[in-house]
Write a protein that holds these residues in place. Structure first.
Motif, PDB file in Angstrom:
ATOM      1  N   UNK A 110       2.889   5.900  -2.761  1.00  0.00           N
ATOM      2  CA  UNK A 110       4.233   6.767  -3.168  1.00  0.00           C
ATOM      3  C   UNK A 110       4.268   6.888  -4.791  1.00  0.00           C
ATOM      4  N   UNK A 111       4.482   5.643  -5.247  1.00  0.00           N
ATOM      5  CA  UNK A 111       4.683   5.746  -6.734  1.00  0.00           C
ATOM      6  C   UNK A 111       3.611   6.453  -7.489  1.00  0.00           C
ATOM      7  N   UNK A 112       2.382   6.308  -7.057  1.00  0.00           N
ATOM      8  CA  UNK A 112       1.082   6.799  -7.791  1.00  0.00           C
ATOM      9  C   UNK A 112       1.180   8.368  -7.585  1.00  0.00           C
ATOM     10  N   UNK A 113       1.263   8.842  -6.099  1.00  0.00           N
ATOM     11  CA  UNK A 113       1.044  10.078  -5.971  1.00  0.00           C
ATOM     12  C   UNK A 113       2.308  11.006  -5.785  1.00  0.00           C
ATOM     13  N   UNK A 127      -1.784  -7.029  -9.820  1.00  0.00           N
ATOM     14  CA  UNK A 127      -2.974  -6.594 -10.841  1.00  0.00           C
ATOM     15  C   UNK A 127      -3.354  -5.030 -10.828  1.00  0.00           C
ATOM     16  N   UNK A 128      -3.536  -4.576 -11.943  1.00  0.00           N
ATOM     17  CA  UNK A 128      -4.009  -3.298 -12.240  1.00  0.00           C
ATOM     18  C   UNK A 128      -5.311  -3.054 -11.418  1.00  0.00           C
ATOM     19  N   UNK A 129      -6.199  -3.790 -10.958  1.00  0.00           N
ATOM     20  CA  UNK A 129      -7.327  -3.949 -10.287  1.00  0.00           C
ATOM     21  C   UNK A 129      -7.033  -3.580  -8.739  1.00  0.00           C
ATOM     22  N   UNK A 130      -6.011  -4.485  -8.305  1.00  0.00           N
ATOM     23  CA  UNK A 130      -5.508  -3.973  -6.874  1.00  0.00           C
ATOM     24  C   UNK A 130      -4.931  -2.899  -6.829  1.00  0.00           C
ATOM     25  N   UNK A 131      -4.221  -2.290  -7.758  1.00  0.00           N
ATOM     26  CA  UNK A 131      -3.661  -0.859  -7.500  1.00  0.00           C
ATOM     27  C   UNK A 131      -4.761   0.143  -7.391  1.00  0.00           C
ATOM     28  N   UNK A 140       0.889  -1.167  -0.039  1.00  0.00           N
ATOM     29  CA  UNK A 140      -0.072   0.138   0.029  1.00  0.00           C
ATOM     30  C   UNK A 140       0.832   1.349  -0.113  1.00  0.00           C
ATOM     31  N   UNK A 141       1.770   1.456   0.800  1.00  0.00           N
ATOM     32  CA  UNK A 141       2.605   2.462   0.972  1.00  0.00           C
ATOM     33  C   UNK A 141       3.396   2.858  -0.397  1.00  0.00           C
ATOM     34  N   UNK A 142       3.856   1.637  -0.836  1.00  0.00           N
ATOM     35  CA  UNK A 142       4.497   1.804  -2.134  1.00  0.00           C
ATOM     36  C   UNK A 142       3.856   2.236  -3.339  1.00  0.00           C
ATOM     37  N   UNK A 171      -1.354   4.161 -12.790  1.00  0.00           N
ATOM     38  CA  UNK A 171      -1.857   3.065 -12.075  1.00  0.00           C
ATOM     39  C   UNK A 171      -1.193   1.656 -12.674  1.00  0.00           C
ATOM     40  N   UNK A 172      -1.345   1.655 -14.060  1.00  0.00           N
ATOM     41  CA  UNK A 172      -0.904   0.516 -14.948  1.00  0.00           C
ATOM     42  C   UNK A 172       0.604   0.381 -14.878  1.00  0.00           C
ATOM     43  N   UNK A 173       1.455   1.408 -14.613  1.00  0.00           N
ATOM     44  CA  UNK A 173       2.736   1.397 -14.357  1.00  0.00           C
ATOM     45  C   UNK A 173       3.177   0.801 -13.013  1.00  0.00           C
ATOM     46  N   UNK A 174       2.278   1.221 -11.944  1.00  0.00           N
ATOM     47  CA  UNK A 174       2.557   1.083 -10.773  1.00  0.00           C
ATOM     48  C   UNK A 174       2.452  -0.558 -10.540  1.00  0.00           C
ATOM     49  N   UNK A 175       1.379  -0.939 -11.034  1.00  0.00           N
ATOM     50  CA  UNK A 175       0.909  -2.495 -11.228  1.00  0.00           C
ATOM     51  C   UNK A 175       1.971  -3.324 -11.894  1.00  0.00           C
ATOM     52  N   UNK A 176       2.612  -2.602 -12.921  1.00  0.00           N
ATOM     53  CA  UNK A 176       3.671  -3.579 -13.516  1.00  0.00           C
ATOM     54  C   UNK A 176       4.778  -3.437 -12.420  1.00  0.00           C
TER      55      UNK A 176
END
Length: 75
Positions: free
Chosen positions: A9-12, A28-32, A4-6, A18-23
């Motif tokens: 951090x990556x998104x905000x 899964x992109x849905x999880x992000x 969650x923290x990561x 979100x897609x890049x964070x998921x990768x």
């Protein structure tokens, strides 16, 4: 839920999608998307307050408003 923290951090902070964070985190992109949306509903933004530990952030995000509504209806 340990990502969650990561995710936040990556998104905000870094500003990646979100897609890049998921990768990058092998999620899964849905999880992000779920983590980001639930964090917003819980009022959590990056940077998280230093006094918030991973357990508190996880429990705040894990509490789904839908689950609370269903449980309160006796279903």
């Amino acid at each position: 839920m340990r990502h969650i923290r990561e995710v936040l951090r990556l998104h905000d902070s870094v500003g990646i999608s979100q897609r890049a964070v998921a990768r990058s985190l092998a999620l899964a992109q849905g999880t992000v998307s779920k983590y980001v949306n639930r964090a917003r509903r819980a009022g959590l933004t990056w940077p998280l307050s230093p006094e918030l530990d991973e357990g508190w952030a996880s429990s705040s995000i894990a509490r789904s408003p839908r689950a609370t509504t269903v449980a309160s209806c006796g279903a």
